[in-house]
Design a protein around this motif. Structure first.
Motif, mmCIF file in Angstrom:
data_model
loop_
_atom_site.group_PDB
_atom_site.id
_atom_site.type_symbol
_atom_site.label_atom_id
_atom_site.label_comp_id
_atom_site.label_asym_id
_atom_site.label_seq_id
_atom_site.Cartn_x
_atom_site.Cartn_y
_atom_site.Cartn_z
ATOM 1 N N ILE A 137 7.306 8.014 -0.775
ATOM 2 C CA ILE A 137 6.259 7.125 -1.266
ATOM 3 C C ILE A 137 5.900 6.084 -0.209
ATOM 4 C CG2 ILE A 137 7.874 5.492 -2.349
ATOM 5 C CD1 ILE A 137 5.824 5.213 -4.642
ATOM 6 N N LYS A 138 4.649 5.670 -0.225
ATOM 7 C CA LYS A 138 4.176 4.609 0.657
ATOM 8 C C LYS A 138 3.192 3.747 -0.124
ATOM 9 C CE LYS A 138 1.572 3.786 4.946
ATOM 10 N NZ LYS A 138 0.866 4.435 6.080
ATOM 11 N N ALA A 139 3.404 2.439 -0.131
ATOM 12 C CA ALA A 139 2.506 1.498 -0.805
ATOM 13 C C ALA A 139 2.051 0.462 0.209
ATOM 14 C CB ALA A 139 3.205 0.823 -1.977
ATOM 15 N N THR A 140 0.739 0.260 0.300
ATOM 16 C CA THR A 140 0.182 -0.659 1.287
ATOM 17 C C THR A 140 -0.801 -1.604 0.627
ATOM 18 O OG1 THR A 140 0.376 1.042 2.994
ATOM 19 C CG2 THR A 140 -1.031 -0.841 3.488
ATOM 20 N N ALA A 141 -0.701 -2.875 0.962
ATOM 21 C CA ALA A 141 -1.641 -3.881 0.474
ATOM 22 C C ALA A 141 -2.014 -4.801 1.626
ATOM 23 C CB ALA A 141 -1.025 -4.692 -0.665
ATOM 24 N N ASN A 142 -3.138 -5.466 1.486
ATOM 25 C CA ASN A 142 -3.571 -6.439 2.490
ATOM 26 C C ASN A 142 -3.446 -7.841 1.932
ATOM 27 O OD1 ASN A 142 -4.365 -4.601 4.567
ATOM 28 N ND2 ASN A 142 -6.168 -4.096 3.338
ATOM 29 N N ALA A 143 -2.778 -8.721 2.662
ATOM 30 C CA ALA A 143 -2.586 -10.107 2.226
ATOM 31 C C ALA A 143 -2.692 -11.010 3.444
ATOM 32 C CB ALA A 143 -1.231 -10.278 1.547
ATOM 33 N N VAL A 144 -3.610 -11.962 3.378
ATOM 34 C CA VAL A 144 -3.808 -12.939 4.448
ATOM 35 C C VAL A 144 -3.947 -12.230 5.799
ATOM 36 C CG1 VAL A 144 -3.028 -15.168 5.361
ATOM 37 C CG2 VAL A 144 -2.255 -14.411 3.106
ATOM 38 N N SER A 145 -4.866 -11.282 5.853
ATOM 39 C CA SER A 145 -5.195 -10.558 7.094
ATOM 40 C C SER A 145 -4.010 -9.769 7.641
ATOM 41 C CB SER A 145 -5.710 -11.532 8.170
ATOM 42 O OG SER A 145 -6.838 -12.223 7.721
ATOM 43 N N SER A 147 -1.388 -6.331 6.944
ATOM 44 C CA SER A 147 -1.061 -5.130 6.192
ATOM 45 C C SER A 147 0.408 -5.174 5.795
ATOM 46 C CB SER A 147 -1.334 -3.885 7.042
ATOM 47 O OG SER A 147 -1.008 -2.725 6.324
ATOM 48 N N ILE A 148 0.670 -5.065 4.509
ATOM 49 C CA ILE A 148 2.034 -5.167 3.984
ATOM 50 C C ILE A 148 2.403 -3.833 3.351
ATOM 51 C CG2 ILE A 148 3.590 -6.464 2.477
ATOM 52 C CD1 ILE A 148 1.520 -8.715 2.523
ATOM 53 N N THR A 149 3.561 -3.281 3.714
ATOM 54 C CA THR A 149 3.899 -1.912 3.333
ATOM 55 C C THR A 149 5.324 -1.791 2.798
ATOM 56 O OG1 THR A 149 2.421 -1.056 5.038
ATOM 57 C CG2 THR A 149 4.041 0.475 4.156
ATOM 58 N N SER A 150 5.493 -0.884 1.837
ATOM 59 C CA SER A 150 6.811 -0.450 1.399
ATOM 60 C C SER A 150 6.862 1.068 1.442
ATOM 61 C CB SER A 150 7.104 -0.910 -0.033
ATOM 62 O OG SER A 150 7.629 -2.216 -0.043
ATOM 63 N N LYS A 151 8.044 1.612 1.748
ATOM 64 C CA LYS A 151 8.222 3.057 1.798
ATOM 65 C C LYS A 151 9.586 3.424 1.220
ATOM 66 C CE LYS A 151 5.430 3.527 5.995
ATOM 67 N NZ LYS A 151 5.410 3.958 7.414
ATOM 68 N N GLY A 152 9.721 4.677 0.821
ATOM 69 C CA GLY A 152 10.996 5.130 0.295
ATOM 70 C C GLY A 152 10.879 6.468 -0.399
ATOM 71 N N ASP A 171 -2.416 0.236 -2.482
ATOM 72 C CA ASP A 171 -2.702 1.665 -2.418
ATOM 73 C C ASP A 171 -1.374 2.407 -2.339
ATOM 74 O OD1 ASP A 171 -5.491 1.351 -2.388
ATOM 75 O OD2 ASP A 171 -5.475 0.978 -0.227
ATOM 76 N N VAL A 172 -1.166 3.321 -3.277
ATOM 77 C CA VAL A 172 0.084 4.067 -3.336
ATOM 78 C C VAL A 172 -0.198 5.546 -3.061
ATOM 79 C CG1 VAL A 172 2.031 4.767 -4.786
ATOM 80 C CG2 VAL A 172 1.072 2.468 -4.999
ATOM 81 N N SER A 173 0.568 6.127 -2.151
ATOM 82 C CA SER A 173 0.439 7.556 -1.863
ATOM 83 C C SER A 173 1.827 8.181 -1.793
ATOM 84 C CB SER A 173 -0.309 7.784 -0.545
ATOM 85 O OG SER A 173 0.399 7.199 0.534
ATOM 86 N N CYS A 174 1.907 9.446 -2.180
ATOM 87 C CA CYS A 174 3.172 10.176 -2.152
ATOM 88 C C CYS A 174 2.962 11.521 -1.469
ATOM 89 C CB CYS A 174 3.697 10.391 -3.566
ATOM 90 S SG CYS A 174 4.255 8.889 -4.383
ATOM 91 N N GLY A 177 8.158 16.745 1.518
ATOM 92 C CA GLY A 177 8.639 17.068 2.853
ATOM 93 C C GLY A 177 9.417 15.911 3.441
ATOM 94 N N ASN A 178 10.481 16.218 4.163
ATOM 95 C CA ASN A 178 11.317 15.174 4.740
ATOM 96 C C ASN A 178 10.514 14.262 5.675
ATOM 97 O OD1 ASN A 178 13.807 15.713 3.545
ATOM 98 N ND2 ASN A 178 14.250 17.354 5.002
ATOM 99 N N LEU A 179 10.685 12.962 5.495
ATOM 100 C CA LEU A 179 10.113 11.944 6.382
ATOM 101 C C LEU A 179 8.591 12.059 6.507
ATOM 102 C CD1 LEU A 179 12.826 12.246 9.187
ATOM 103 C CD2 LEU A 179 12.788 10.629 7.269
ATOM 104 N N CYS A 180 7.939 12.489 5.434
ATOM 105 C CA CYS A 180 6.489 12.696 5.486
ATOM 106 C C CYS A 180 5.709 11.400 5.308
ATOM 107 C CB CYS A 180 6.054 13.713 4.436
ATOM 108 S SG CYS A 180 6.385 13.191 2.721
ATOM 109 N N ASN A 181 6.392 10.274 5.012
ATOM 110 C CA ASN A 181 5.675 9.009 4.790
ATOM 111 C C ASN A 181 5.580 8.160 6.051
ATOM 112 O OD1 ASN A 181 8.443 8.510 4.650
ATOM 113 N ND2 ASN A 181 8.262 6.930 3.083
ATOM 114 N N SER A 182 5.648 8.802 7.215
ATOM 115 C CA SER A 182 5.423 8.218 8.543
ATOM 116 C C SER A 182 6.384 7.086 8.876
ATOM 117 C CB SER A 182 3.975 7.778 8.720
ATOM 118 O OG SER A 182 3.729 6.576 8.041
#
Length: 205
Positions: A137-145, A147-152, A171-174, A177-182
């Motif tokens: 999983i990868k979640a990305t948001a923009n805050a105060v110019s 890019s803030i991201t979480s992965k797992g 924005d959440v994407s899944c 495949g191993n290590l497919c969330n960059s």
């Protein structure tokens, strides 16, 4: 005109009379005190949920009951490397049917899959997925110019529901495949957006 008003009143009474009633409560590290609530028209099931968050050696449990939509009845987990959140949910469609608590049914056994996760310095870290966590999983948001991201790692069911309920915040994407969330380096992460009580709050409020 009188006929129209009478029809509207009858409709209102019918709608109220058929609204589902559920128990509502939230309990952290212990039982919760139940109270009755009337669900909205879009909330057609009662739910009883146990959420378990593990951070290192610390484990916290939260019990939640309430009304919800059928697509929010999920079982699964999200492992962000630093913390892992697992949901066990039971839903039912009759009045006050969610009186019983549910036991945590999540598995912590490694399933052989790996995904990238982020800490405060980098997203090059690797975490081993467990149980039903069959996606990265990868979640990305923009805050105060910025890019803030979480992965797992995440269960498919969690990917599906988070892509709906968190879309206001990120924005959440899944992917499979191993290590497919960059592995892009970052300086901060969205850890607080994918952990309880945030998950339970957005599901039941």
């Amino acid at each position: 005109m009188r006929l129209n008003i009478f029809t509207v009143v009858l409709f209102a009474l019918f709608a109220t009379g058929n609204s589902l009633k559920c128990y509502r409560c939230t309990g952290i590290m212990g039982p919760c005190v139940k109270e009755e609530m009337t669900c909205s028209t879009r909330e057609t099931v009662c739910t009883s949920q146990t959420t378990v968050q593990s951070t290192g050696d610390l484990t916290q449990t939260m019990l939640v009951k309430g009304c919800t939509e059928p697509n929010i009845c999920v079982n699964g987990s999200v492992n962000l490397g630093i913390t892992r959140t697992a949901l066990t949910t039971q839903c039912c469609d009759s009045d006050l049917c969610n009186s019983q608590d549910v036991s945590d049914s999540s598995s912590k056994k490694s399933n052989g899959k790996q995904c990238y996760y982020c800490d405060q310095d980098s997203c090059f870290n690797r975490v081993s997925c467990a149980g039903t966590e069959d996606h990265c999983i990868k979640a990305t948001a923009n805050a105060v110019s910025m890019s803030i991201t979480s992965k797992g790692c995440a269960s498919k069911s969690m990917c599906d529901v988070l892509s709906q309920v968190v879309k206001v915040y990120a924005d959440v994407s899944c992917c499979q495949g191993n290590l497919c969330n960059s592995a892009k380096s970052i300086t901060q992460n969205l850890l607080h957006l994918l952990t309880w009580p945030f998950i339970s709050y957005i599901m039941f409020h």
